[in-house]
Design an enzyme around this catalytic site. Structure first.
Site, mmCIF file in Angstrom:
data_model
loop_
_atom_site.group_PDB
_atom_site.id
_atom_site.type_symbol
_atom_site.label_atom_id
_atom_site.label_comp_id
_atom_site.label_asym_id
_atom_site.label_seq_id
_atom_site.Cartn_x
_atom_site.Cartn_y
_atom_site.Cartn_z
ATOM 1 N N GLY A 17 0.826 -1.200 0.000
ATOM 2 C CA GLY A 17 0.000 0.000 0.000
ATOM 3 C C GLY A 17 0.858 1.246 0.000
ATOM 4 O O GLY A 17 2.094 1.189 0.129
ATOM 5 N N GLU A 18 0.189 2.384 -0.139
ATOM 6 C CA GLU A 18 0.908 3.652 -0.176
ATOM 7 C C GLU A 18 0.046 4.746 0.431
ATOM 8 O O GLU A 18 -1.169 4.773 0.233
ATOM 9 C CB GLU A 18 1.265 4.001 -1.621
ATOM 10 C CG GLU A 18 2.093 5.263 -1.766
ATOM 11 C CD GLU A 18 2.567 5.498 -3.187
ATOM 12 O OE1 GLU A 18 2.530 6.659 -3.636
ATOM 13 O OE2 GLU A 18 2.977 4.512 -3.843
ATOM 14 N N GLY A 19 0.682 5.620 1.207
ATOM 15 C CA GLY A 19 -0.004 6.758 1.799
ATOM 16 C C GLY A 19 0.684 8.047 1.429
ATOM 17 O O GLY A 19 1.549 8.080 0.541
ATOM 18 N N VAL A 24 4.358 1.010 1.775
ATOM 19 C CA VAL A 24 4.544 -0.194 2.590
ATOM 20 C C VAL A 24 4.762 -1.395 1.675
ATOM 21 O O VAL A 24 3.987 -1.629 0.741
ATOM 22 C CB VAL A 24 3.341 -0.437 3.517
ATOM 23 C CG1 VAL A 24 3.583 -1.679 4.374
ATOM 24 C CG2 VAL A 24 3.091 0.772 4.407
ATOM 25 N N LYS A 39 7.730 -0.254 6.175
ATOM 26 C CA LYS A 39 7.189 1.067 5.869
ATOM 27 C C LYS A 39 8.352 1.983 5.507
ATOM 28 O O LYS A 39 9.128 2.387 6.366
ATOM 29 C CB LYS A 39 6.404 1.622 7.054
ATOM 30 C CG LYS A 39 5.795 2.997 6.795
ATOM 31 C CD LYS A 39 4.705 3.331 7.793
ATOM 32 C CE LYS A 39 5.242 3.559 9.179
ATOM 33 N NZ LYS A 39 4.189 4.010 10.117
ATOM 34 N N ASP A 137 -4.165 7.551 18.385
ATOM 35 C CA ASP A 137 -4.695 7.564 17.019
ATOM 36 C C ASP A 137 -5.433 6.252 16.735
ATOM 37 O O ASP A 137 -5.228 5.606 15.709
ATOM 38 C CB ASP A 137 -3.566 7.781 16.012
ATOM 39 C CG ASP A 137 -4.086 8.134 14.614
ATOM 40 O OD1 ASP A 137 -5.270 8.535 14.513
ATOM 41 O OD2 ASP A 137 -3.335 8.005 13.639
#
Length: 437
Positions: A17-19, A24, A39, A137
């Site tokens: 995935g990517e943010g 990641v 990460k 969080d």
């Protein structure tokens, strides 16, 4: 970065995935011989003039926890590298995705599974709190599933809390200064959106919001912008989850409402109180599908309450939950037979059992007592010395001898320590009987 390349010593296998700040990867540690999640922080993020300092702080925060949070429901951090050329965090790989997939009305989990998941979160966050860590969080995106199926089963739907980058760390010597600008507004407590000093009760509130969303399929407060969201969090009471989903018991509405109280004095003060009410609501409504099925939350609470397990840590109790077998037995069920071999021992958690020898009643076992442990403790003699038969409907926990021998050293030590106390009590009781004859 493609398959076969390396990040440090780790082989890259795939992109997970990517943010906004990182990508990641699924990686492989050839030394530990296990899959990991890596990460990798985008270099430009840490060099950003406005937010670079914040992102570096969050990265250092998460990196500082490497090897410190060892709990079955917390993602382990194995390794971290932070420098000018490359920065990454290496974590336990959890393949099932996040709870976000179960937050929409068309994909809601069964109510009993929601209770189970939130219960496990309370125990994990209590563990972190006892180490001086407040997550800050908590949201569905930071709660991972150990497998893709959360509907039931022993491993299916098991959870792990991740992303402690925003955590407040109290090392005992000092409490880390709170950093503003992190967290997800929809899950923030009233004190968090006001940027007031925070305690573990902010995580209790956020977990209450997560529970609400998993039950109702929607957030407690709906808003088109952050200002409106903050206003509702601080001034408005949410409708109960049962207003949006049939079949939610009043007891669970009450648990959610107390977790989300704006007044700290009215909110759960401890994780134990939150967990207790979850377990009690589960038992009272009999949410299990069949009588001989036991939820992990019920198993944990039951073992935690037995005097035998007084010195066991929560982590060790979860370990026992994993390798123990739980059954309901009807009257006259033979659990152990005189002269037979058997590499297991048991606990009775409710009901009564008769201990018989050649038709003669030796004793009656009641809740909390263990039996059959001598066949496991002995290195050479694994045969039973008496019959054990159910006198009433009873619940029995069975622990295989091999499982005990494969348990962690701390868990084994506490078992043998407890066995010694049991044997000592039995000898004292036998001496009293001899003295009175």
């Amino acid at each position: 970065m493609s398959n076969g390349e390396r990040i440090g010593k780790y082989l890259v296998r795939d992109v997970l995935g990517e943010g906004a700040t990182s990508r990641v990867f699924l990686g492989y540690d050839p030394f530990a011989q296990r899959e990991v999640a890596i990460k990798l922080i985008f270099p430009e993020v840490l060099k950003d003039r406005e937010r670079g300092r914040l992102y570096r702080h969050l990265l250092m925060n998460e990196a500082s926890l490497a090897g410190k949070l060892v709990h079955p429901h917390i993602v382990q951090i194995y390794d971290a590298v932070v420098d000018d050329n490359i920065s990454y965090v290496v974590m336990e790989y959890v393949p099932g995705g996040t709870l976000e997939q179960f937050c929409s009305p068309d994909r809601l989990l069964p109510v009993d599974r929601v209770v189970e998941i939130i219960f496990k979160c309370t125990r994990a966050l209590d563990y972190a709190y006892r180490l001086g860590i407040t997550h800050r969080d908590i949201k569905p995106a930071n709660i991972l599933l150990a497998s893709g199926d959360a509907s039931g089963g022993d491993a299916a739907g098991d959870i792990k809390i991740s992303d402690f980058g925003a955590a407040i760390l109290n090392t005992g010597d000092q409490t880390q200064t709170q950093v503003s600008g992190v967290g997800s507004p929809a899950y923030m407590s009233p004190e968090q959106v006001r940027e007031m000093p925070l305690t573990h009760q902010t995580d209790i509130y956020s977990l209450g919001v997560v529970m609400y969303q998993l039950l109702a399929g929607r957030l407690p407060f709906q808003a088109s912008n952050n200002f409106s969201m903050v206003y509702q969090i601080t001034n408005t009471d949410a409708a109960p989850p049962s207003a949006f989903r049939a079949g939610i018991p009043v007891s669970l509405d009450s648990v959610v409402a107390r977790a989300m109280q704006k007044d700290l004095d009215a909110r759960y003060a401890t994780w134990d109180a939150f967990a207790h009410d979850l377990a009690q609501a589960f038992r009272n409504r009999q949410l299990s599908a069949r009588r001989n099925e036991f939820a992990d939350s019920e198993k944990f609470e039951t073992l935690r309450g037995l005097p035998f397990f007084y010195y066991f840590s929560d982590v060790e109790i979860w370990e026992i939950v994993r390798f123990s077998d739980w059954d309901e037995v009807s009257p006259d069920t033979i659990i152990m037979k005189d002269g037979e071999s058997g590499d297991f021992f048991c606990f009775i958690v409710d009901g009564e059992l008769r201990v018989m020898k050649r038709g003669r009643l030796l004793s009656v076992l009641t809740a909390g007592e263990c039996f059959g442990e001598m066949a496991v403790i002995s290195r050479t003699h694994h045969t039973r010395g008496a019959d054990v038969v159910a006198q009433t409907n009873a619940r029995v926990v069975t622990i295989p001898g091999q499982a005990l021998r494969n348990a962690s050293e701390a868990c084994q030590m506490h078992f043998y320590q407890a066995f010694l106390e049991v044997l000592s009590a039995r000898l004292a009781q036998a001496n009293s009987r001899l003295a009175s004859t």
